[in-house]
Design a protein around this motif. Sequence first.
Motif: not given
Length: 595
Positions: A181-186, A196-201, A218-231
Amino acid sequence: MTKYTNRTEVPIQEKWNLSDLYANQSKWEEDYRVIEKKAENLKEFDGQIGDGPSLYQYLKQKEELSFLLNKMYAYAMLKVDEDTRDTNSQALLERAKRLNVNVSASTSFFMPFLLSLDEAKLKQYIASDQRLIYFEDDLMESFRYKDHVLSKEQEEVLSQLGEALSSPGYIFGMINNADIKFGVITNKNGENVELTRGMYAKLIEDEDRKKRKEAYKAYYQPYVQLKNSIASTLSTAIKNNVTLAKIRKYPSALEKALFGDKVPKEVYENLITTTKNNLTSLHEYTRIRKEKLKVNELHQYDMSVPLVNGVMKDIPFDEAYRIMYKALSPLGEEYIKILKEFKESRYIDVRETPGKRSGAYNLGIYGVHPFILLNHQDDLDSLFTLVHECGHGVHSKLSSQHQPQITARYSIFVAEVASTVNEVLLINYLLTNETDQKVRQHLLNHFIDQYKGTFFTQVMFAEFEMQTHEMAEKGLPLNVEIFNQIYETLFKEYNGTEIVLDDEVKYGWSRIPHFYRPFYVYKYATGFASAIHLATKILEGDQNTLNTYIEFLKSGSSDYPLELLKKTGVDLTTPFPIENSLKRFGELVGEFSKL
């Protein structure tokens, strides 16, 4: 831009037709049962192959089974990719994976048996049954693996572990496509919406810098939050590669990955060394970008925005397809005819919808046809993606038409040549037919960015893979801190000192699905270098290059990749194609700088 809230809204003509594989799920179930039975039959050959006819029967039945298994597996995979949240499709794919493991176990006896024969005995078998000539090259190729195949019992154990060993990539895929789940934007109305990925592009190319920064964070937020799981998933994937290489007695995980294509590790190392010795033009481009954007500090969220404003326009899918016909016309009428078939016969799934797999790919299925997944956004990037994936699609189609099943699947090593030749032809067509100077500048800027992404970024990824695998081979730890340190250092080396490194930069490794296919990404760069050479020759009207290139597309895996490319005039065992490609990049940056 056309947006859809669910798959049912998408026009039928813009959805692939999976009934070309199976009319319904019950037909899929029928093949599932047939494969189960065929796998049991193959087990019975264990210890029973003693002459040419029995060897032929085994190989023939295995090829028939492979055809059905590929088709059945593809259907399940494509269904999941339509909507990764659909539990029925997930269940189908899980069953297909389990069946694949069972088939591997049923046939695991064969390679140890084959390699227990001496070469003279095998040739005697082939001479005793003319039908074995079809399998001869494949059988003799197996002898290359003699030092890397284990005993019958050990091979069976490894095949049973197949699903477990591939699970890190599967887990990352579920995190990345279904759960994240990506972060929130206005939005434009000032309302909070989930990115969403499409919006990010789109937003990462927005002229409003605040919008770009907001989307980036907002795009990087979930990757940083899940950094240990993904690592953990990436570390496990790397360690699995290293362990398998050791078990199979390869000098390294890299050499194991290169062995099938018969690519010397010097080709891989030469790509990285030659590129790193020629980063001046890339650093110059980063400097130009900072200057053109008139910013005190250049950040990663400034690296994708076009440097020429006010020229971006929508390119609807039908218009993109028409442009592709014109751009690729130098490849001949047969090529264009195949492209028309792709659209008219619904080989392509066009639109982004909730839950759909991100990105784009081509999946060629022997005896059926290619299927192409897109997430078309009605923009210039999407036009390039369409042309790129159709390059893969035509390659699949021509190889299937002109090769028997045994050599129809081309190596990934040569795959990126077909897609990138198309991209080079496209940019040439767009620049040739555009008189507006601002638009020309925009196109040149776009192609430089494409070049950067397809060549330099992939070489950087390739070096990241090499370093992390070497660490695992030395028994050193792999975790978030190590991945961050390696990635950030490489990012700085490749992109130069003009860019300020935000905290998110070092987490770039955490979002790359290709890292779960070891030593894959370097092929984008070698493919790009080869394509630059071929497309340049074709555009110069070199008929011999065009003829040899079309023959190359029809060749499948009828020879080793480096040999297939040599027939077109590209020799990757020398630094020349890489140096030539880097020289061309320097010329483009120079031209853009003057404009």
